[in-house]
Design a protein around this motif. Sequence first.
Motif, PDB file in Angstrom:
ATOM      1  N   LYS A 171       0.836  -1.185   0.000  1.00 13.15           N
ATOM      2  CA  LYS A 171       0.000   0.000   0.000  1.00 13.15           C
ATOM      3  C   LYS A 171       0.876   1.241   0.000  1.00 13.15           C
ATOM      4  N   LEU A 173       1.052   5.020   0.616  1.00 14.75           N
ATOM      5  CA  LEU A 173       0.254   5.947   1.405  1.00 14.75           C
ATOM      6  C   LEU A 173       0.233   7.361   0.830  1.00 14.75           C
ATOM      7  N   THR A 194       5.364   4.261   1.742  1.00 17.19           N
ATOM      8  CA  THR A 194       4.632   2.999   1.665  1.00 17.19           C
ATOM      9  C   THR A 194       4.360   2.432   3.051  1.00 17.19           C
ATOM     10  N   GLN A 195       3.375   1.571   3.119  1.00 18.26           N
ATOM     11  CA  GLN A 195       3.037   0.898   4.365  1.00 18.26           C
ATOM     12  C   GLN A 195       3.770  -0.438   4.427  1.00 18.26           C
ATOM     13  N   ASP A 196       4.385  -0.731   5.569  1.00 15.26           N
ATOM     14  CA  ASP A 196       5.103  -1.991   5.721  1.00 15.26           C
ATOM     15  C   ASP A 196       4.128  -3.158   5.579  1.00 15.26           C
ATOM     16  N   PRO A 200       1.268  -2.651   9.521  1.00 16.91           N
ATOM     17  CA  PRO A 200       0.601  -1.480   8.916  1.00 16.91           C
ATOM     18  C   PRO A 200       0.905  -0.172   9.624  1.00 16.91           C
ATOM     19  N   GLY A 201       1.418  -0.241  10.859  1.00 19.42           N
ATOM     20  CA  GLY A 201       1.724   0.984  11.578  1.00 19.42           C
ATOM     21  C   GLY A 201       3.068   1.577  11.228  1.00 19.42           C
ATOM     22  N   ALA A 203       5.719   3.097   8.414  1.00 16.97           N
ATOM     23  CA  ALA A 203       5.843   3.715   7.095  1.00 16.97           C
ATOM     24  C   ALA A 203       7.277   3.593   6.610  1.00 16.97           C
ATOM     25  N   THR A 227      13.323   2.288   8.674  1.00 17.38           N
ATOM     26  CA  THR A 227      12.141   3.144   8.707  1.00 17.38           C
ATOM     27  C   THR A 227      12.478   4.617   8.544  1.00 17.38           C
TER      28      THR A 227
END
Length: 254
Positions: A171, A173, A194-196, A200-201, A203, A227
């Motif tokens: 995803k 973002l 992007t989302q890991d 999901p928390g 980026a 990150t």
Amino acid sequence: MYGVGNTKRLRRTVGVAIGAAVLMAGTAGCGGSGKAAGPDRAAAAAGGAVASPSGIPGPGPERLKALLVAEGERFGPYEAGEPLLDEPMSEEYETRPAQCRPLTSLGKAGHTAQAFAKASVPGEWQAIDTEILLRSYRDAGAAAAAVKSLADAGGRCAGGYTEDRALVEAKVLKVEPVQAPALGDEARAYRIVTQDVKDPGIALYKYLTVVRSGSVTLAFRSDVIDTKDFGGVPQEIVAGQWEKFAKGSAGGAS
């Protein structure tokens, strides 16, 4: 590719003796068009006759490969590595919605030849990894259309999209234009958040820079197993590849 804990191919990279100040002196703006002199512009400034750029075809596969940074070439901390097993920005990659695809593959723009390499800092698995992709088009108009499709996608997909690369779905973002290098006939650059895939928390960050010179595009995609926001495609890599391309182009295509 996107998970912090995912296994990643170790990449080595290229750097350049051109300083960062030379690369960024005069910018193309945030994702805007570069106004620096490319091979054709330089010839025009020198008073030489330049054929209509729309009628000049891009170099063939062998010539394009000769314009690509070669394995072992080194500038600063970066060293060119062996070619990737899979091509970067493959046209097989998909996105949802489809209009965002140029951010992943430059779209199906009909290139006539391509050459690619990878780049990183030798021995540092957590260093920035960069994919380098040179593509030729039938003429400058076709190459410019590829860059325009990227610019359109950068605007339309600013709020995010879903990217499917090989067996990984991620995803995206957010997409933001960033300062592009003042090289070639035009240049675009983007920061992609992007989302890991595992958390999901978390980026993660990727950067994409594309420079067009006549009927050739030079694309650079960078990311890192971390990150942190690393700030962009390393300037040494862009400058190193540009220097080799510009010098080789000045010698004529075959």
